[in-house]
Design an enzyme around this catalytic site. Structure first.
Site, short mmCIF file in Angstrom:
data_model
loop_
_atom_site.label_atom_id
_atom_site.label_comp_id
_atom_site.label_asym_id
_atom_site.label_seq_id
_atom_site.Cartn_x
_atom_site.Cartn_y
_atom_site.Cartn_z
N HIS A 168 1.05 -0.91 0.01
CA HIS A 168 0.11 -0.13 0.03
C HIS A 168 0.64 0.75 -0.17
O HIS A 168 1.47 1.54 1.44
CB HIS A 168 -1.09 -0.02 0.98
CG HIS A 168 -2.05 -1.08 1.41
ND1 HIS A 168 -2.64 -1.08 1.00
CD2 HIS A 168 -1.42 -2.33 1.71
CE1 HIS A 168 -3.78 -2.30 1.11
NE2 HIS A 168 -3.00 -2.78 1.75
N ASN B 72 -6.42 0.65 -2.87
CA ASN B 72 -7.17 1.26 -1.69
C ASN B 72 -6.97 2.64 -1.25
O ASN B 72 -6.48 2.94 -0.30
CB ASN B 72 -8.06 0.71 -0.40
CG ASN B 72 -6.58 0.14 0.40
OD1 ASN B 72 -5.33 0.17 -0.25
ND2 ASN B 72 -6.46 -0.03 1.86
N ASP C 37 2.22 -6.96 2.59
CA ASP C 37 1.41 -5.91 2.93
C ASP C 37 1.84 -4.98 4.37
O ASP C 37 0.58 -4.31 4.73
CB ASP C 37 0.30 -7.03 3.48
CG ASP C 37 -1.74 -5.94 3.80
OD1 ASP C 37 -1.22 -4.98 3.08
OD2 ASP C 37 -2.23 -6.66 4.78
O1 DOR Z 1 -3.15 -3.97 8.34
C1 DOR Z 1 -4.50 -4.38 7.15
N1 DOR Z 1 -4.46 -2.57 6.47
N2 DOR Z 1 -4.80 -4.54 6.58
C2 DOR Z 1 -6.10 -4.43 5.16
O2 DOR Z 1 -6.38 -5.21 4.61
C3 DOR Z 1 -5.45 -3.41 4.72
C4 DOR Z 1 -4.43 -2.14 4.84
C5 DOR Z 1 -4.07 -0.92 5.08
O3 DOR Z 1 -4.51 -0.61 3.85
O4 DOR Z 1 -4.07 -0.26 6.35
ZN ZN Z 2 -3.74 -4.83 1.98
#
Ligand code: DOR
Ligand code: ZN
Length: 423
Positions: free
Chosen positions: A62, A94, A304
């Site tokens: 992200h 996102n 992630d």
């Molecule tokens: O821990 C997370 N952070 N899980 C997710 O699914 C989204 C992500 C975020 O965008 O911060």
């Molecule tokens: Zn994620």
């Protein structure tokens, strides 16, 4: 010739090669990988005692760009990637706004041209990530997306998700599923279990993940369409992926180092830097995830990488979920799996370099002739302690802070250019 890497211990799983070799690079591509290369090169790097692998591809990060660049942007995220030996990333959509149209994809593709590593956009499955209407996958694909996902949120409507699997497949895109049932989670902030009870905070029950994983694997199996399961964190989901693959469903999956290294015991300190979604689970889950990673059931190790500011992470109960991970993923994998004799280097290369690119359909992951010269050089034994202040990422929310790692990235090369060096 541009660059010559001498005498490294090369692990090139795609070509089934492991051993000491030289790598010759010119015009951003690999000319040859073999013994005693004598051609002259502008830059010669002595890799004696170092391990050399294809650049890592992290297919789940992200970067918060556009919209939340106070947490991270494409440039700083790429610097963190380079420092972690990661030469390519796929960015989750996102952002603010979300990546559900060609214009936003174009913004990312353009900005990525100035980044140190290769940045591939992932588009949304549904418009606005609202779970109501599918995006135009052909448009997203043409604009440069390599996959689609509503990551951060599940697609609750099973019928819509099944249509997404079919349409995305014909558009040449893999669907990456964030498996969660928010009605089960119901405001929980950490794994539901002994620790959440003792802390007196609302738990996220594991069946939230498991029933959603089951739904998507069963759906994909019935449709004979591929599905990629994001961030597997429970023993049961691990088993479902295993069964699905055994019975012929086209299921691929990923996990992150924190899921095979840490448990919800870490939450006892009420520190939101250990909060992510899905959450840290229990010892049994760690064992199952470790097995799945080491026996090849899990296809990819991702991070992630989810940057959030210190201010946002200050309050344990209201902080957003997510941890950064790009600068620790290789070291964590070496520390927890390789140095404990659980996994081979070739398997690590498949998990971190080969399979993510295969799933996304992007080039690289091999040190064969003519391949892009994306290369990671590391010291397999160097020990270091994770210090959040030293991270290149704008955000410092690492769940590995203070931990001793064995294995350290020394150099990262993208298209033949040295983009990171540990000095
Ligand atoms: O821990 C997370 N952070 N899980 C997710 O699914 C989204 C992500 C975020 O965008 O911060
Ligand atoms: Zn994620």
């Amino acid at each position: 010739m541009e660059l010559l890497l001498k005498n490294g211990y090369v692990v090139d799983a795609a070509n089934d090669f492991e051993g000491v070799a030289d790598i010759l690079v010119d015009k951003g591509r690999i000319v040859r990988c073999g013994a005693d290369i004598t051609e002259e090169a502008d830059t010669v790097v002595d890799c004696t005692g170092k391990t050399v692998i294809p650049g890592i591809c992290d297919m789940h990060v992200h970067f918060r760009d556009p919209g939340q660049t106070h947490k991270e942007d494409i440039i700083t995220g790429s610097e963190a990637a380079a420092a972690g030996g990661v030469t390519a990333v796929a960015c989750m959509p996102n952002t603010v706004p979300v990546v559900d149209n060609a214009e936003t994809v174009k913004y990312i593709v353009d900005k990525a041209k100035k980044a140190k590593v290769k940045v591939y956009p992932i588009g949304c499955i549904t418009k606005g990530q609202r779970g109501e209407e599918l995006c135009d996958f052909d448009e997203l694909r043409k604009a440069g997306c390599v996959a689609v996902s509503d990551d951060g949120k599940p697609v609750l409507n099973a019928r819509l998700m099944s249509r997404a699997m079919v349409k995305a497949h014909y558009a040449g895109l893999r669907v990456i599923s964030h498996c969660e049932d928010p009605n089960v989670v119901a405001g929980g902030i950490m794994n539901s279990g002994v620790v959440s009870k003792e802390l007196g905070v609302k738990g996220m029950h594991r069946i939230s993940e498991d029933i959603s994983t089951a739904r998507d694997i069963v759906t994909a199996g019935d449709l004979e369409m591929p599905i990629h399961i994001a961030h597997v964190s429970t023993a049961t989901s691990m088993l479902l992926v295993r069964l699905g693959a055994r019975y012929g469903a086209m299921v691929t999956s990923e996990t992150a180092p924190h899921y095979f290294m840490l448990t919800d015991e870490k939450l006892r300190m009420r520190d939101a830097d250990y909060r992510m979604n899905p959450p840290l689970r229990t010892e049994d889950d760690v064992t199952a995830i470790t097995e799945g990673v080491c026996d090849g059931t899990i296809d990819c190790i991702v991070t992630d990488h989810a940057p959030h500011t210190a201010e946002e992470k200050a309050d344990f109960e209201t902080a957003p979920n997510g941890v950064v991970g790009l600068e620790t993923s290789l070291a964590a994998t070496l520390t927890a799996l390789y140095h404990k004799g659980k996994i081979t280097l070739k398997r690590i290369v498949r998990l971190m370099c080969v399979n993510p690119r295969k799933i996304l359909g992007v080039p690289g992951g091999s040190l064969g002739e003519g391949e892009p010269a994306d290369i990671t050089v590391f010291d397999i034994n160097e020990e270091w302690i994770v210090n959040p202040d030293k991270l290149h990422s704008k955000s410092k929310n690492t769940c590995f802070k203070g931990m001793k790692m064995r294995g350290r990235v020394k150099m990262t090369i993208v298209d033949g250019k040295i983009v990171y060096e540990d000095k």
